[in-house]
Design a protein around this motif. Structure first.
Motif, PDB file in Angstrom:
ATOM      1  N   ALA A 182       0.707  -1.191   0.070  1.00  0.00           N
ATOM      2  CA  ALA A 182       0.089  -0.037   0.066  1.00  0.00           C
ATOM      3  C   ALA A 182       0.748   1.296   0.070  1.00  0.00           C
ATOM      4  O   ALA A 182       0.547   2.413  -0.540  1.00  0.00           O
ATOM      5  N   LYS A 193      -7.116  -2.456  -4.884  1.00  0.00           N
ATOM      6  CA  LYS A 193      -6.607  -2.493  -3.161  1.00  0.00           C
ATOM      7  C   LYS A 193      -6.629  -1.298  -2.724  1.00  0.00           C
ATOM      8  O   LYS A 193      -6.490  -0.098  -3.404  1.00  0.00           O
ATOM      9  N   LYS A 194      -6.612  -1.245  -1.653  1.00  0.00           N
ATOM     10  CA  LYS A 194      -6.450   0.089  -0.697  1.00  0.00           C
ATOM     11  C   LYS A 194      -5.001   0.460  -0.825  1.00  0.00           C
ATOM     12  O   LYS A 194      -3.903  -0.330  -0.807  1.00  0.00           O
ATOM     13  N   ALA A 211      -3.992   3.586   4.431  1.00  0.00           N
ATOM     14  CA  ALA A 211      -4.336   2.241   4.334  1.00  0.00           C
ATOM     15  C   ALA A 211      -3.365   1.317   4.921  1.00  0.00           C
ATOM     16  O   ALA A 211      -3.438   0.118   5.435  1.00  0.00           O
TER      17      ALA A 211
END
Length: 509
Positions: free
Chosen positions: A285, A321-322, A327
Motif C-alpha cells: 500500500a 486494493k487500498k 491504508a
C-alpha cells in the motif's frame, strides 16, 4: 553548485571510460571501418554462458541456443535446432541444423550439443531445475531428450541464454567460450569490455561487421556522455534525465520499447515481520506507483498490478486494493503495530527493514529512496544497502527484508518461466523463499498443461493467488531505453526479450 559538481564527476567518469575503450590504435580503426561499440549497463566478470546471469555471451553474439524467440509474435522458432517434436511431452526429438560449426571450426553435432547441455545442468542448479532433463541421447545430428516428467513447454525453456551451446572441449569458459554465433572473442577484460571479431564460418551468413566491442559501464549518466562523446555507438539504458539532450543530437535516435520486464519489491518471507500478510499488504500500500512512473521513469513505464503486462493473454483482472499511508497504517494496526512517539512498533520492538538495491539499473535506487521516505512517514526505519549482483546476494544471504529487483517475466511469451522460477520451491529466482503448497500444485499443473488458452487460465489463477498472498509487490513495467547513432548504425533492433543484440545483420556506414 551540486549539479555542476555531479556533471564534473560524470565527465571524469566518462573520460576514464574513454581511456579504457581506446585500446585500438588509429591505424587499426582506419583499417577496420566496419566496427561499433555497444555500451551495456551490466558488467560481468565471466563469459561462462551456462551460469552468467547477465547473459552477455548470447547478447554479444558469441553463443546461440537451440530455440529462438521471435520478438514480434512471441512465438518460439528454430535456431540451432531446425525442428523438434514429442508424442507424449516427455520424450523429445530434436533435429539439429547441418553445417553449423563452432568458432574453432569443429562441427556442432548431436554429441557436442549433448555434452554442452549436460554441462549446463551439471554446473547450474537453476537450469537443472528448469530443464528437468533425465537423459540425452545423440545420434548424428539428432538428439533425443527425456524429461523427468511430461513437460509440454520444454522447447521454450531452450530459449534461455544459459542453455547456450558451446564446445565443452575448449575449457576457458570464463574468458573465451567457443560458441556458434557470428562473433568470436578476441579479448576479454572482466568488468570492462569484450572485443569481438567476425566469425567468417558463421552458418547463417558472415556478419557485416568486422569487429565489435561490447563494453560495460554501470553509470547511466556516463553511458549518455559516451554516446555524446562519440566513443559508443549504441547505449543501453541512458540516463533518463539526458533523453531530451540525446534526442537533440543530430544523427542520434532514442527508442523507448515495452518489454517483458517488471520492477518489483521482492520480499524475504523468512523475515519475521514479513511472515505477517498484513505487514506485506502495508508495504504494498505504501508504493505510489503512478508517482514513480511519472517522476522517476518520466512516463517510460506502465504501472504494474501484477507480474505480467496488461497486453499478455494471461494477465488477470485484479481486485482493487487500498493504497496510501492511511491504508498502510490500517494494515499495520491489524498486524498489531502502533505508532508510539513517531516510531512504528509492536510489543516495544520497532519495525525496521533492510532494503537491498543496485546501481546498474539507475531507477531502482531511486525507487528504494522513495519507499524509504514514505515508510519513514509511518515511523518505519528503512536502511538501504547497495549490492553488486542481486541474484548472488539474495541467493546466499538471508540478512535482508526487501529488495528492489528487476526481472523478465514472460520472455518466451508464456507465464510458465516466471512462475516456475519465482514461486516454485525449486525455482532459480525464488529469492522470497515462497513455499505454498496450493501455489506449487497450480504451477506443476501448469507445467503439464497443453494449449495456450488452458495455460493462460491457469496462469491467471496463479497470478491472482500470488496477488492475494502479496509474496512480492509489483511496481512498474519499465520500457527498454536505447540510444544509438542512427546515421551510422544500420539494422539495429531493440529486442523486447533483451536477449538478442549483436547480430550478423548489424552494420555501420
Amino acid at each position: 553548485m551540486l549539479k555542476v559538481f555531479k556533471l564534473s564527476i560524470a565527465l571524469l567518469l566518462c573520460a576514464a571510460f574513454l581511456a579504457a575503450c581506446s585500446s585500438n590504435s588509429a591505424e587499426n580503426h582506419a583499417e577496420n571501418k566496419k566496427k561499433l561499440t555497444l555500451l551495456f549497463n551490466f558488467a560481468t566478470s565471466s563469459l561462462d554462458p551456462n551460469v552468467d546471469s547477465s547473459y552477455v555471451p548470447l547478447r554479444s553474439g558469441i553463443t546461440e541456443t537451440l530455440v529462438h524467440l521471435n520478438d514480434s509474435n512471441l512465438k518460439i522458432e528454430p535456431w540451432l535446432a531446425k525442428s523438434w517434436g514429442s508424442k507424449d511431452g516427455q520424450v523429445w526429438t530434436f533435429e539439429l541444423r547441418d553445417g553449423v560449426t563452432f568458432h574453432n571450426g569443429k562441427p556442432m553435432n548431436g554429441a557436442a550439443v549433448k555434452a554442452s547441455l549436460e554441462r549446463t545442468i551439471k554446473d547450474s542448479l537453476a537450469m537443472k531445475n528448469a530443464l528437468r532433463i533425465e537423459s540425452i541421447e545423440a545420434d548424428g545430428n539428432r538428439l533425443q531428450i527425456k524429461t523427468t516428467v511430461p513437460f509440454p513447454e520444454f522447447p521454450s525453456e531452450l530459449v534461455h541464454p544459459n542453455t547456450s551451446i558451446i564446445d565443452v572441449t575448449e575449457t576457458d569458459f570464463v574468458k573465451k567460450p567457443i560458441g556458434t554465433g557470428p562473433f568470436a572473442v578476441s579479448a576479454f577484460t572482466p568488468g570492462t569490455a569484450i572485443d569481438l571479431v567476425r566469425y567468417d564460418g558463421y552458418w547463417n551468413g558472415a556478419a557485416k561487421l568486422d569487429k565489435a566491442r561490447f563494453a560495460f559501464n554501470k553509470d547511466a549518466n556516463a553511458r549518455s556522455l559516451a554516446l555524446q562523446a562519440g566513443t559508443a555507438d549504441i547505449v543501453f539504458r541512458p540516463e533518463i534525465e539526458t533523453l531530451d539532450l540525446l534526442k537533440a543530437v543530430k544523427g542520434v535516435t532514442v527508442e523507448s520499447t515495452s518489454t517483458f520486464r517488471v520492477h518489483q519489491l521482492t520480499m524475504n518471507l523468512q523475515s519475521k515481520p514479513l511472515q505477517d500478510i498484513n505487514v506485506r499488504k502495508a508495504i504494498d500500500a505504501l508504493i505510489n506507483r503512478q508517482s514513480i512512473v511519472d517522476t522517476i521513469l518520466k512516463g517510460h513505464a506502465e504501472v504494474a498490478a501484477g507480474p505480467f503486462p496488461s497486453s499478455a493473454s494471461f494477465t488477470p483482472k485484479y481486485e482493487k486494493k487500498k493504497s496510501g499511508l492511511e491504508a498502510a497504517r490500517e494494515y499495520l494496526k491489524e498486524a498489531g503495530y502502533t505508532q508510539v512517539k513517531g516510531v512504528m512498533q509492536k510489543n516495544g520492538e520497532p519495525l525496521s527493514f533492510k532494503l537491498l538495491t543496485y546501481s546498474s539499473r539507475a531507477d531502482l535506487p531511486l525507487i528504494a529512496q522513495v519507499f524509504q521516505s514514505d515508510a519513514g512517514k509511518l515511523g518505519i526505519d528503512v536502511k538501504i544497502q547497495m549490492i553488486e549482483i542481486p541474484e548472488e546476494y539474495m541467493a546466499t544471504n538471508r540478512d535482508w527484508d526487501l529488495t528492489t529487483y528487476s526481472n523478465l517475466t514472460a520472455p518466451r511469451g508464456d507465464a510458465g518461466y516466471y512462475l516456475n522460477a519465482t514461486y516454485h520451491p525449486k525455482g532459480s529466482l525464488n529469492f522470497s523463499g515462497a513455499n505454498d503448497e496450493a501455489l506449487t500444485a497450480l504451477i506443476e499443473e501448469l507445467n503439464v498443461t497443453v494449449g495456450q488458452e488452458k495455460r493462460s487460465e491457469l496462469a491467471e489463477k496463479i497470478a491472482i493467488l500470488v496477488d492475494k498472498q502479496v509474496y512480492n509487490s509489483f511496481v512498474l513495467f519499465p520500457n527498454t531505453l536505447v540510444a544509438y547513432k542512427s546515421d551510422k548504425v544500420k539494422n539495429w533492433v531493440t529486442s523486447r526479450s533483451e536477449y538478442y543484440m549483436l547480430t550478423n545483420e548489424l552494420d555501420v556506414e
